[in-house]
Design a protein around this motif. Structure first.
Motif, mmCIF file in Angstrom:
data_model
loop_
_atom_site.group_PDB
_atom_site.id
_atom_site.type_symbol
_atom_site.label_atom_id
_atom_site.label_comp_id
_atom_site.label_asym_id
_atom_site.label_seq_id
_atom_site.Cartn_x
_atom_site.Cartn_y
_atom_site.Cartn_z
ATOM 1 N N VAL A 80 -17.037 2.896 -67.952
ATOM 2 C CA VAL A 80 -17.717 4.086 -67.455
ATOM 3 C C VAL A 80 -17.853 5.071 -68.616
ATOM 4 O O VAL A 80 -16.927 5.249 -69.395
ATOM 5 C CB VAL A 80 -16.978 4.714 -66.247
ATOM 6 C CG1 VAL A 80 -15.621 5.222 -66.623
ATOM 7 C CG2 VAL A 80 -17.792 5.818 -65.617
ATOM 8 N N THR A 81 -19.022 5.667 -68.719
ATOM 9 C CA THR A 81 -19.256 6.730 -69.687
ATOM 10 C C THR A 81 -19.289 8.041 -68.915
ATOM 11 O O THR A 81 -20.134 8.237 -68.043
ATOM 12 C CB THR A 81 -20.587 6.519 -70.430
ATOM 13 O OG1 THR A 81 -20.570 5.232 -71.030
ATOM 14 C CG2 THR A 81 -20.778 7.576 -71.495
ATOM 15 N N VAL A 82 -18.336 8.916 -69.214
ATOM 16 C CA VAL A 82 -18.171 10.155 -68.459
ATOM 17 C C VAL A 82 -19.341 11.085 -68.752
ATOM 18 O O VAL A 82 -19.628 11.396 -69.901
ATOM 19 C CB VAL A 82 -16.830 10.824 -68.810
ATOM 20 C CG1 VAL A 82 -16.672 12.129 -68.056
ATOM 21 C CG2 VAL A 82 -15.677 9.886 -68.517
ATOM 22 N N ASP A 83 -20.067 11.493 -67.686
ATOM 23 C CA ASP A 83 -21.213 12.396 -67.811
ATOM 24 C C ASP A 83 -20.857 13.827 -67.465
ATOM 25 O O ASP A 83 -21.116 14.750 -68.224
ATOM 26 C CB ASP A 83 -22.362 11.952 -66.896
ATOM 27 C CG ASP A 83 -22.968 10.633 -67.325
ATOM 28 O OD1 ASP A 83 -22.781 10.242 -68.490
ATOM 29 O OD2 ASP A 83 -23.627 9.999 -66.482
ATOM 30 N N LYS A 84 -20.288 14.020 -66.268
ATOM 31 C CA LYS A 84 -19.994 15.377 -65.827
ATOM 32 C C LYS A 84 -18.680 15.386 -65.064
ATOM 33 O O LYS A 84 -18.305 14.395 -64.430
ATOM 34 C CB LYS A 84 -21.123 15.938 -64.974
ATOM 35 C CG LYS A 84 -21.384 15.184 -63.685
ATOM 36 C CD LYS A 84 -22.508 15.822 -62.896
ATOM 37 C CE LYS A 84 -22.711 15.045 -61.604
ATOM 38 N NZ LYS A 84 -23.700 15.671 -60.761
ATOM 39 N N CYS A 85 -18.008 16.523 -65.144
ATOM 40 C CA CYS A 85 -16.732 16.706 -64.474
ATOM 41 C C CYS A 85 -16.789 17.966 -63.620
ATOM 42 O O CYS A 85 -17.410 18.951 -63.995
ATOM 43 C CB CYS A 85 -15.589 16.846 -65.481
ATOM 44 S SG CYS A 85 -15.250 15.356 -66.417
ATOM 45 N N ASP A 88 -11.584 17.879 -59.325
ATOM 46 C CA ASP A 88 -10.552 16.910 -59.714
ATOM 47 C C ASP A 88 -11.121 15.585 -60.175
ATOM 48 O O ASP A 88 -10.359 14.684 -60.528
ATOM 49 C CB ASP A 88 -9.609 16.650 -58.541
ATOM 50 C CG ASP A 88 -8.761 17.865 -58.202
ATOM 51 O OD1 ASP A 88 -8.589 18.716 -59.096
ATOM 52 O OD2 ASP A 88 -8.282 17.952 -57.065
ATOM 53 N N THR A 89 -12.435 15.416 -60.126
ATOM 54 C CA THR A 89 -13.026 14.128 -60.478
ATOM 55 C C THR A 89 -14.101 14.290 -61.541
ATOM 56 O O THR A 89 -14.649 15.364 -61.744
ATOM 57 C CB THR A 89 -13.656 13.443 -59.244
ATOM 58 O OG1 THR A 89 -14.680 14.281 -58.737
ATOM 59 C CG2 THR A 89 -12.610 13.161 -58.183
ATOM 60 N N CYS A 90 -14.378 13.183 -62.184
ATOM 61 C CA CYS A 90 -15.482 13.110 -63.134
ATOM 62 C C CYS A 90 -16.382 11.965 -62.709
ATOM 63 O O CYS A 90 -15.939 11.011 -62.076
ATOM 64 C CB CYS A 90 -14.967 12.864 -64.555
ATOM 65 S SG CYS A 90 -14.104 14.257 -65.260
ATOM 66 N N GLU A 91 -17.656 12.060 -63.056
ATOM 67 C CA GLU A 91 -18.639 11.031 -62.729
ATOM 68 C C GLU A 91 -19.183 10.442 -64.004
ATOM 69 O O GLU A 91 -19.197 11.088 -65.050
ATOM 70 C CB GLU A 91 -19.812 11.636 -61.950
ATOM 71 C CG GLU A 91 -19.656 11.578 -60.478
ATOM 72 C CD GLU A 91 -20.909 12.078 -59.795
ATOM 73 O OE1 GLU A 91 -22.015 11.620 -60.147
ATOM 74 O OE2 GLU A 91 -20.763 12.927 -58.921
ATOM 75 N N GLY A 92 -19.662 9.199 -63.865
ATOM 76 C CA GLY A 92 -20.258 8.583 -65.034
ATOM 77 C C GLY A 92 -21.010 7.324 -64.681
ATOM 78 O O GLY A 92 -20.909 6.785 -63.572
ATOM 79 N N ALA A 93 -21.780 6.852 -65.655
ATOM 80 C CA ALA A 93 -22.548 5.620 -65.492
ATOM 81 C C ALA A 93 -21.613 4.434 -65.688
ATOM 82 O O ALA A 93 -20.839 4.383 -66.638
ATOM 83 C CB ALA A 93 -23.680 5.583 -66.508
ATOM 84 N N PHE A 94 -21.703 3.477 -64.767
ATOM 85 C CA PHE A 94 -20.847 2.295 -64.787
ATOM 86 C C PHE A 94 -21.625 1.130 -65.354
ATOM 87 O O PHE A 94 -22.723 0.815 -64.894
ATOM 88 C CB PHE A 94 -20.355 1.983 -63.369
ATOM 89 C CG PHE A 94 -19.431 0.817 -63.282
ATOM 90 C CD1 PHE A 94 -18.176 0.874 -63.860
ATOM 91 C CD2 PHE A 94 -19.805 -0.337 -62.619
ATOM 92 C CE1 PHE A 94 -17.305 -0.202 -63.772
ATOM 93 C CE2 PHE A 94 -18.952 -1.415 -62.525
ATOM 94 C CZ PHE A 94 -17.695 -1.348 -63.102
ATOM 95 N N SER A 95 -21.074 0.472 -66.355
ATOM 96 C CA SER A 95 -21.717 -0.714 -66.929
ATOM 97 C C SER A 95 -20.911 -1.935 -66.502
ATOM 98 O O SER A 95 -19.876 -2.256 -67.053
ATOM 99 C CB SER A 95 -21.765 -0.608 -68.456
ATOM 100 O OG SER A 95 -20.452 -0.543 -68.962
ATOM 101 N N GLY A 96 -21.364 -2.568 -65.486
ATOM 102 C CA GLY A 96 -20.700 -3.738 -64.930
ATOM 103 C C GLY A 96 -21.348 -4.083 -63.608
ATOM 104 O O GLY A 96 -22.280 -3.420 -63.159
ATOM 105 N N ASP A 97 -20.865 -5.128 -62.967
ATOM 106 C CA ASP A 97 -21.393 -5.504 -61.658
ATOM 107 C C ASP A 97 -20.873 -4.515 -60.625
ATOM 108 O O ASP A 97 -19.672 -4.354 -60.465
ATOM 109 C CB ASP A 97 -20.950 -6.916 -61.294
ATOM 110 C CG ASP A 97 -21.522 -7.948 -62.254
ATOM 111 O OD1 ASP A 97 -22.564 -7.649 -62.867
ATOM 112 O OD2 ASP A 97 -20.921 -9.023 -62.394
ATOM 113 N N GLY A 98 -21.746 -3.854 -59.947
ATOM 114 C CA GLY A 98 -21.323 -2.895 -58.939
ATOM 115 C C GLY A 98 -22.245 -1.703 -58.930
ATOM 116 O O GLY A 98 -23.390 -1.763 -59.375
#
Length: 183
Positions: A80-85, A88-98
């Motif tokens: 996961v590449t963290v985009d925004k926080c 209590d959580t951060c979001e990001g783009a996931f590189s994988g199956d899912g």
């Protein structure tokens, strides 16, 4: 012959007369009942403190098992590449199956733009960090439970060495998780 009879009489006279053995003093019924009630109270206290300590450790293990099993052998692994926080959580783009976007706890996410190895359960969008730091971080609730249970073991059960070992294991696990995630 007279010597033989005199020897038997002298041997009887030489014997020391023993006093009868003293009878043990018998405690009253109320005292014996009080002593046994105190013993029962001590046993109940020990059993209760042991139960509390075991419950604390089991609750700590139960609370961390879901994330720990995911971090150790998650269904879906990727990065996961963290985009925004926020919060209590951060979001990001996931590189994988899912899913394309996943959330991760802010305490383990690092900084924005950082790429992290993560794992998630099939069908979920909440990621768990993998690697030594992530796995140790998932065991932090158990480490805290060990620290708390060590106080119960030391104070309630009077097992100070066992409590010291429990507390040290909990503290070392917390410190190692922090150290591996921070550096």
């Amino acid at each position: 012959m007279p010597t033989s009879s005199s020897s038997s009489s002298s041997s009887w006279a030489d014997r020391s007369v023993r006093a009868p053995a003293p009878r043990p003093t018998r405690r009253s019924r109320s005292r014996r009942a009080g002593e046994s009630a105190y013993g029962v109270l001590l046993l109940a206290r020990t059993a209760l403190m042991g139960l509390v300590a075991a419950l604390l450790v089991l609750a700590g293990a139960w609370s961390c098992w879901g994330d720990a099993s995911t971090a150790l052998a998650g269904d879906v692994r990727g990065q996961v590449t963290v985009d925004k926080c926020g919060g209590d959580t951060c979001e990001g783009a996931f590189s994988g199956d899912g899913p394309r976007r996943v959330t991760i706890a802010k305490s383990v996410s690092g900084e924005r733009g950082e790429t992290l190895d993560v794992a998630l359960r099939a069908g979920e969008e909440r990621a768990v960090r993998t690697g030594p730091g992530g796995v140790l971080y998932t065991w932090v609730p158990l480490a805290g439970a060990l620290l708390l249970a060590s106080l119960v073991v030391a104070g309630g059960l009077r097992m100070r060495r066992t409590a010291l070992v429990m507390g040290l294991v909990g503290a070392v696990t917390m410190a190692a998780a922090w150290g591996l995630l921070a550096f």
